[in-house]
Design a protein around this motif. Structure first.
Motif, PDB file in Angstrom:
ATOM      1  N   LEU A  66       0.837  -1.203   0.000  1.00 27.36           N
ATOM      2  CA  LEU A  66       0.000   0.000   0.000  1.00 27.36           C
ATOM      3  C   LEU A  66       0.872   1.254   0.000  1.00 27.36           C
ATOM      4  O   LEU A  66       0.594   2.230  -0.691  1.00 27.36           O
ATOM      5  CB  LEU A  66      -0.904  -0.021   1.235  1.00 27.36           C
ATOM      6  CG  LEU A  66      -2.115   0.892   1.211  1.00 27.36           C
ATOM      7  CD1 LEU A  66      -3.045   0.511   0.082  1.00 27.36           C
ATOM      8  CD2 LEU A  66      -2.858   0.817   2.534  1.00 27.36           C
ATOM      9  N   MET A  67       1.954   1.204   0.769  1.00 27.69           N
ATOM     10  CA  MET A  67       2.857   2.350   0.830  1.00 27.69           C
ATOM     11  C   MET A  67       3.640   2.500  -0.484  1.00 27.69           C
ATOM     12  O   MET A  67       3.724   3.574  -1.051  1.00 27.69           O
ATOM     13  CB  MET A  67       3.849   2.179   1.993  1.00 27.69           C
ATOM     14  CG  MET A  67       3.206   2.262   3.360  1.00 27.69           C
ATOM     15  SD  MET A  67       2.470   3.891   3.610  1.00 27.69           S
ATOM     16  CE  MET A  67       0.898   3.433   4.296  1.00 27.69           C
ATOM     17  N   GLY A  70       1.324   3.173  -3.590  1.00 33.08           N
ATOM     18  CA  GLY A  70       0.532   4.393  -3.491  1.00 33.08           C
ATOM     19  C   GLY A  70       1.192   5.544  -4.216  1.00 33.08           C
ATOM     20  O   GLY A  70       2.338   5.434  -4.651  1.00 33.08           O
ATOM     21  N   PRO A  71       0.484   6.681  -4.354  1.00 33.45           N
ATOM     22  CA  PRO A  71       1.002   7.787  -5.163  1.00 33.45           C
ATOM     23  C   PRO A  71       2.320   8.359  -4.644  1.00 33.45           C
ATOM     24  O   PRO A  71       3.080   8.935  -5.409  1.00 33.45           O
ATOM     25  CB  PRO A  71      -0.107   8.837  -5.101  1.00 33.45           C
ATOM     26  CG  PRO A  71      -1.083   8.364  -4.107  1.00 33.45           C
ATOM     27  CD  PRO A  71      -0.864   6.918  -3.844  1.00 33.45           C
ATOM     28  N   SER A  72       2.627   8.195  -3.360  1.00 29.55           N
ATOM     29  CA  SER A  72       3.902   8.747  -2.896  1.00 29.55           C
ATOM     30  C   SER A  72       4.987   7.674  -2.789  1.00 29.55           C
ATOM     31  O   SER A  72       6.114   7.979  -2.423  1.00 29.55           O
ATOM     32  CB  SER A  72       3.726   9.480  -1.566  1.00 29.55           C
ATOM     33  OG  SER A  72       2.631   8.991  -0.847  1.00 29.55           O
ATOM     34  N   GLU A  80       2.686   5.724 -12.231  1.00 25.05           N
ATOM     35  CA  GLU A  80       2.038   6.976 -12.633  1.00 25.05           C
ATOM     36  C   GLU A  80       2.755   7.601 -13.833  1.00 25.05           C
ATOM     37  O   GLU A  80       2.114   8.074 -14.764  1.00 25.05           O
ATOM     38  CB  GLU A  80       2.033   7.966 -11.461  1.00 25.05           C
ATOM     39  CG  GLU A  80       1.137   7.536 -10.327  1.00 25.05           C
ATOM     40  CD  GLU A  80       0.150   8.596  -9.909  1.00 25.05           C
ATOM     41  OE1 GLU A  80      -0.713   8.931 -10.738  1.00 25.05           O
ATOM     42  OE2 GLU A  80       0.255   9.096  -8.778  1.00 25.05           O
ATOM     43  N   THR A  86      -2.231   4.308 -10.221  1.00 26.28           N
ATOM     44  CA  THR A  86      -1.657   3.554  -9.108  1.00 26.28           C
ATOM     45  C   THR A  86      -2.347   2.193  -8.993  1.00 26.28           C
ATOM     46  O   THR A  86      -3.489   2.030  -9.398  1.00 26.28           O
ATOM     47  CB  THR A  86      -1.803   4.322  -7.784  1.00 26.28           C
ATOM     48  OG1 THR A  86      -3.159   4.739  -7.666  1.00 26.28           O
ATOM     49  CG2 THR A  86      -0.894   5.525  -7.731  1.00 26.28           C
ATOM     50  N   PRO A  88      -3.010   0.052  -6.101  1.00 26.04           N
ATOM     51  CA  PRO A  88      -3.987  -0.381  -5.101  1.00 26.04           C
ATOM     52  C   PRO A  88      -5.423  -0.185  -5.591  1.00 26.04           C
ATOM     53  O   PRO A  88      -5.691   0.731  -6.373  1.00 26.04           O
ATOM     54  CB  PRO A  88      -3.701   0.525  -3.910  1.00 26.04           C
ATOM     55  CG  PRO A  88      -2.283   0.905  -4.059  1.00 26.04           C
ATOM     56  CD  PRO A  88      -2.050   1.004  -5.535  1.00 26.04           C
ATOM     57  N   PHE A  89      -6.299  -1.046  -5.155  1.00 23.46           N
ATOM     58  CA  PHE A  89      -7.722  -1.044  -5.540  1.00 23.46           C
ATOM     59  C   PHE A  89      -7.961  -1.454  -6.987  1.00 23.46           C
ATOM     60  O   PHE A  89      -8.992  -1.159  -7.556  1.00 23.46           O
ATOM     61  CB  PHE A  89      -8.394   0.325  -5.318  1.00 23.46           C
ATOM     62  CG  PHE A  89      -7.983   1.003  -4.054  1.00 23.46           C
ATOM     63  CD1 PHE A  89      -8.049   0.341  -2.847  1.00 23.46           C
ATOM     64  CD2 PHE A  89      -7.547   2.323  -4.055  1.00 23.46           C
ATOM     65  CE1 PHE A  89      -7.675   0.959  -1.680  1.00 23.46           C
ATOM     66  CE2 PHE A  89      -7.172   2.948  -2.882  1.00 23.46           C
ATOM     67  CZ  PHE A  89      -7.232   2.269  -1.692  1.00 23.46           C
ATOM     68  N   THR A  90      -6.964  -2.099  -7.628  1.00 22.02           N
ATOM     69  CA  THR A  90      -7.196  -2.562  -8.994  1.00 22.02           C
ATOM     70  C   THR A  90      -6.904  -4.050  -9.081  1.00 22.02           C
ATOM     71  O   THR A  90      -6.199  -4.609  -8.236  1.00 22.02           O
ATOM     72  CB  THR A  90      -6.283  -1.848 -10.011  1.00 22.02           C
ATOM     73  OG1 THR A  90      -4.925  -2.184  -9.703  1.00 22.02           O
ATOM     74  CG2 THR A  90      -6.456  -0.354  -9.971  1.00 22.02           C
ATOM     75  N   MET A 168      -6.216  -5.578   2.604  1.00 20.02           N
ATOM     76  CA  MET A 168      -5.502  -4.337   2.868  1.00 20.02           C
ATOM     77  C   MET A 168      -5.335  -3.459   1.642  1.00 20.02           C
ATOM     78  O   MET A 168      -5.287  -2.243   1.757  1.00 20.02           O
ATOM     79  CB  MET A 168      -4.151  -4.630   3.509  1.00 20.02           C
ATOM     80  CG  MET A 168      -4.328  -5.046   4.964  1.00 20.02           C
ATOM     81  SD  MET A 168      -2.798  -5.275   5.833  1.00 20.02           S
ATOM     82  CE  MET A 168      -2.341  -3.600   6.231  1.00 20.02           C
ATOM     83  N   GLY A 171      -9.702  -2.739  -1.441  1.00 24.81           N
ATOM     84  CA  GLY A 171     -10.767  -1.745  -1.457  1.00 24.81           C
ATOM     85  C   GLY A 171     -12.134  -2.335  -1.780  1.00 24.81           C
ATOM     86  O   GLY A 171     -13.093  -1.615  -2.001  1.00 24.81           O
ATOM     87  N   ILE A 173     -13.891  -3.824  -4.232  1.00 20.81           N
ATOM     88  CA  ILE A 173     -14.671  -3.374  -5.385  1.00 20.81           C
ATOM     89  C   ILE A 173     -15.246  -4.592  -6.111  1.00 20.81           C
ATOM     90  O   ILE A 173     -14.486  -5.462  -6.535  1.00 20.81           O
ATOM     91  CB  ILE A 173     -13.792  -2.557  -6.352  1.00 20.81           C
ATOM     92  CG1 ILE A 173     -13.172  -1.386  -5.596  1.00 20.81           C
ATOM     93  CG2 ILE A 173     -14.608  -2.061  -7.538  1.00 20.81           C
ATOM     94  CD1 ILE A 173     -12.028  -0.741  -6.332  1.00 20.81           C
TER      95      ILE A 173
END
Lengths: 230, 274
Positions: A66-67, A70-72, A80, A86, A88-90, A168, A171, A173
């Motif tokens: 996740l870290m 993620g975008p950062s 990106e 990103t 996560p959640f895909t 974790m 998300g 979906i």
């Protein structure tokens, strides 16, 4: 009985596990081959790295993914820049996570199968002027077939059984990241115990059949004198 | 032979007895400071930690807090989990526990009414009117799972009221509970999220990023009830805690985290145990 949502979760899980197994065979076979043959100093560290997901709790893997994705995070920034967004959640985020999580279950049986052959078959082929590539495809790989079969079954089954990491980074979906294990968790949380029972029973049945098939196969093969396993 | 063996056994037993006696003395010595185990809905984490600090300091009792989704706690409690009290994120679960005779009916009261906020870690993304939802300039919108979490259900109500449910659905990601929803936004993995106001307030101000405090008329009030469970019914320390948690001072703390504190419980009767 099973609802449409349950069926969607089952379909998604099968899709995920198939994708992951194919990717794992592509990544895991050369890795196992290298680990079985190398005398490099990196052998120990790489073996340890591959085995890490066996001992790490899914929360550690989920948290870092996740870290990092993620975008950062570094992976997130890379995806990106590549215009992929990103992870996560895909669905593909889950694929990446599962490949990492199930890697040892695929690499280890293949590696064992290759190590069990020893160098001799390949060497004999070499005296008959078979090229390296030829030896790999017509000697090493066919001899390692039972190990590869074990690896595929375990990789597939382990991905189906994955829960913590998905919870974790998924998300939840529908049709994208809500796999069977998460769907069961949702049913339990929502106190829909009947639904949870149905899906859980499907999972128990599925897992039993898969493992039974694996052991029957192993018995038959080991009777032929091909030692391998995990 | 047999006798001496018996002697050894007796001696062993005496040792064990002495040990047990010593243990009993120690336990009795610490009995004044009782330990209470309390299950708390995750949206109430921050205020409960502060309330616990205050209560522990003044009473000398110890609070062991478990945070999680109300649904999980409900399932655990109905299967015999050893909590003394339960702070739910809704009213239905405490009522149901009373009905199942697992909780004390007279202890039930509404400790807080939750508020919803649309939040982003980015400083200027969320405007004061929540127009960002209509503009659709975001990739992921985090909500708590509406099936499981009252804050998630409230978030969906808001989107329905704004007639944005269909338009935004493709961007939804569900947190398992409101804590995970917050974490999705806080880690930047979701640009926006519908979180509990209590999670983003610090000293009565939004601590970081930008937020829209969703007007209360856009969703049904999120009334949160607490109950004393069977295990806590006879614990004197819990009675003290129940008095404290309903005191003006405790309510002040709860309000500081963005909740409102109704003077009466959901049934319109006076709070019990006053």
């Amino acid at each position: 009985m099973l609802t449409d949502d349950d069926l969607a979760a089952i379909w998604l899980t099968l899709r995920l596990a198939t994708t992951v197994t194919i990717l794992l065979l592509i990544i895991g076979t050369p890795l196992a081959l290298w680990l079985a043959n190398t005398r490099s100093l990196a052998k120990g560290p790489v073996s340890a790295l591959v085995a890490l997901p066996l001992v790490l709790p899914p929360t550690v893997i989920g948290f870092y993914l996740l870290m990092f994705m993620g975008p950062s995070g570094p992976i997130g920034q890379l995806t990106e820049t590549l215009g992929l967004g990103t992870l996560p959640f895909t669905f593909w985020g889950l694929v990446v996570a599962s490949v990492i999580y199930s890697l040892p279950f695929v690499v280890q049986p293949i590696r064992n199968a290759i190590e069990a052959q020893g160098a001799r078959p390949s060497e004999v082929a070499a005296t008959l002027r078979a090229s390296l590539w030829d030896r790999f495809w017509s000697v090493t790989l066919p001899l390692a077939k039972p190990g590869i079969l074990t690896a595929s079954v375990l990789g597939f089954a382990h991905t189906v059984g994955e829960f913590g990491v998905v919870l974790m980074i998924g998300g939840n979906i529908p049709g994208e990241t809500r796999v069977v294990s998460v769907q069961i968790y949702d049913h339990v949380e929502a106190l829909e115990y009947a639904q949870a029972h149905w899906l859980s029973a499907v999972m128990v049945g599925f897992s039993f059949v898969v493992l039974l098939a694996l052991y029957l196969l192993q018995q038959r093969k080991s009777a032929l004198g091909t030692p391998y396993g995990i | 032979m047999r006798r001496s063996l018996w002697g050894i056994v007796m001696q062993r037993n005496m040792l064990v007895m002495k040990g047990l006696l010593a243990l009993a003395v120690i336990l009795a010595g610490s009995a004044r400071a009782d330990e209470l185990t309390v299950a708390v809905a995750s949206n109430f984490t921050a205020p409960m930690q502060e309330l616990a600090r205050q209560f522990e300091a003044r009473s000398g009792h110890k609070l062991k807090l478990s945070f999680g989704s109300s649904g999980k706690f409900f399932a655990q409690i109905s299967h015999g989990a050893p909590y003394h009290a339960f702070f739910s994120a809704d009213q239905a679960k405490p009522a149901k526990l009373v009905e199942l005779e697992l909780a004390d009916a007279s202890s039930r009261f509404t400790y807080a009414e939750g508020k919803l906020a649309l939040w982003s870690r980015k400083p200027e993304l969320v405007d004061a009117e929540g127009e960002v939802l209509k503009r659709g300039e975001f990739r992921k919108l985090a909500l708590a799972n509406p099936k499981l979490a009252p804050y998630g259900a409230a978030a969906v109500e808001v989107l329905q009221h704004l007639q944005l449910e269909e338009q935004t659905r493709a961007h939804w990601v569900h947190g398992e509970n409101i804590s995970q929803t917050y974490q999705f936004v806080a880690s930047g993995n979701a640009d926006l999220g519908m979180v509990a106001l209590s999670q983003i307030l610090e000293n009565r101000k939004v601590a970081e990023g930008s937020a829209w405090i969703v007007p209360a008329q856009l969703y049904n009030p999120i009334r949160q009830d607490a109950v004393v469970l069977k295990r806590g019914a006879n614990a004197p320390a819990l009675r003290e805690f129940w008095t404290y948690i309903q005191s003006a001072e405790a309510k002040e703390i709860i309000r500081a985290y963005g909740y409102s504190t109704p003077p009466q419980d959901g049934n319109g009767r006076d709070n019990a145990d006053r």
